[in-house]
Design a protein around this motif. Structure first.
Motif, short mmCIF file in Angstrom:
data_model
loop_
_atom_site.label_atom_id
_atom_site.label_comp_id
_atom_site.label_asym_id
_atom_site.label_seq_id
_atom_site.Cartn_x
_atom_site.Cartn_y
_atom_site.Cartn_z
N TYR A 1 0.84 -1.21 0.00
CA TYR A 1 0.00 0.00 0.00
C TYR A 1 0.87 1.26 0.00
O TYR A 1 0.67 2.16 -0.80
CB TYR A 1 -0.91 -0.03 1.22
N ASP A 2 1.90 1.28 0.88
CA ASP A 2 2.74 2.46 1.01
C ASP A 2 3.54 2.74 -0.26
O ASP A 2 3.71 3.88 -0.63
CB ASP A 2 3.70 2.29 2.19
N ASN B 1 3.13 7.47 -6.34
CA ASN B 1 2.22 8.53 -6.79
C ASN B 1 2.73 9.90 -6.35
O ASN B 1 2.68 10.87 -7.14
CB ASN B 1 0.81 8.30 -6.25
N LYS B 2 3.22 9.99 -5.13
CA LYS B 2 3.75 11.26 -4.63
C LYS B 2 5.00 11.66 -5.41
O LYS B 2 5.19 12.85 -5.73
CB LYS B 2 4.10 11.14 -3.14
N GLN C 1 1.42 4.44 -2.90
CA GLN C 1 1.17 5.81 -2.50
C GLN C 1 2.42 6.67 -2.69
O GLN C 1 2.35 7.80 -3.18
CB GLN C 1 0.72 5.85 -1.03
#
Length: 292
Positions: free
Chosen positions: A66-67, A73-74, A70
């Protein structure tokens, strides 16, 4: 018609007995119902707790799935925000604000982790900066027709080290028609660095070097025309220009090496973020192939 209630002692006794039994039954039913309701609620709560616990265990067993999505994407948002800035030369206040926000979002993923020197080692290409000493070179190249700035790199040499190493700031530049395009010469600023805290390194600059002079084909043709045999002197001139190197020590009036504090705010396999402490600007680098 009036209703007459029995008033004899026997009738009253019998009535009281029935009321007492009814009250006992009601009380027992109420207690049983309350117990059953409580048990049901406890079972539901237990099931919810078990579900939450199972979910937490599943997420903890796959912390990066999950991390990492994310985080990627950042990072993509950050690189997208700096795309049209020409490495920071042309930015509006709104763009700078957006870039700073995107930068902070990525930096949060490395906060509290020590610098990994093995991962830091290698060559990094500059994608964006707000550092005045770099922007002045980019501004000069944009205004002066006889000066070009090519790629800018930061090269760390710290493999196998535990507390520091060497950093080289590399600027490829050129003079059109005199040197090769973009990579006609190399400006090298070398410094030793020491890890002084979890994410801070202290740079002690050593020297500035101008090297790797590559004259243009037009100049080579002037020195040694292709239609004429190259003499020993012309060959020596060409060899001298290729090997030309100027080294200038970097010291302050006290003869001590000039230094600076550099905060490495984020580092992974393909991106490096840094901040020059004291308002020296921010840097966004991506991993590059080795220069040498």
């Amino acid at each position: 018609m009036d209703l007459a209630f029995p008033s004899s002692p026997l009738c009253l006794k019998t009535l009281n007995s029935h009321v007492t039994r009814s009250s006992s039954f009601i009380s027992l039913f109420s207690t049983t119902t309350t117990a059953t309701t409580t048990t049901t609620r406890l079972r539901k709560f237990s099931n919810i707790s078990f579900t939450i616990s199972s979910l937490a265990t599943t997420l903890s067993s796959q912390p990066h799935a999950y991390d990492s999505t994310q985080l990627e994407n950042k990072k993509h948002q950050l690189l997208t925000s700096i795309q049209d800035t020409q490495r920071g030369l042309f930015t509006t206040p709104l763009q700078r604000s957006s870039i700073e926000e995107a930068l902070v979002n990525v930096e949060g993923y490395n906060r509290g982790e020590p610098i990994n020197l093995a991962k830091l080692d290698g060559t990094w290409r500059l994608q964006y900066t707000s550092a005045p000493d770099v922007l002045v070179l980019l501004e000069a190249a944009a205004r002066l027709p006889f000066f070009q700035v090519g790629q800018i790199f930061q090269k760390f040499e710290c493999s196998g080290q535990s507390n520091g190493g060497v950093i080289r700031n590399v600027v490829q530049w050129s003079i059109p028609n005199l040197l090769e395009e973009q990579e006609g010469a190399t400006l090298l600023v070398s410094a030793n660095f020491t890890v002084v805290s979890m994410r801070n390194i202290y740079l002690k600059f050593q020297e500035i070097t101008v090297q790797d002079i590559k004259i243009s084909e037009e100049v080579q043709a002037l020195i040694a025309p292709a239609l004429l045999p190259r003499s020993f002197i012309t060959l020596q001139i060409l060899q001298f220009l290729r090997a030309f190197k100027v080294e200038i020590p970097v010291t302050n009036p006290g003869r001590e090496s000039v230094g600076g504090l550099y905060y490495l705010s984020y580092l992974d396999d393909n991106i490096l973020l840094g901040r020059a402490v004291g308002g020296g600007g921010i840097f966004v680098f991506t991993r590059s192939q080795s220069l040498y």
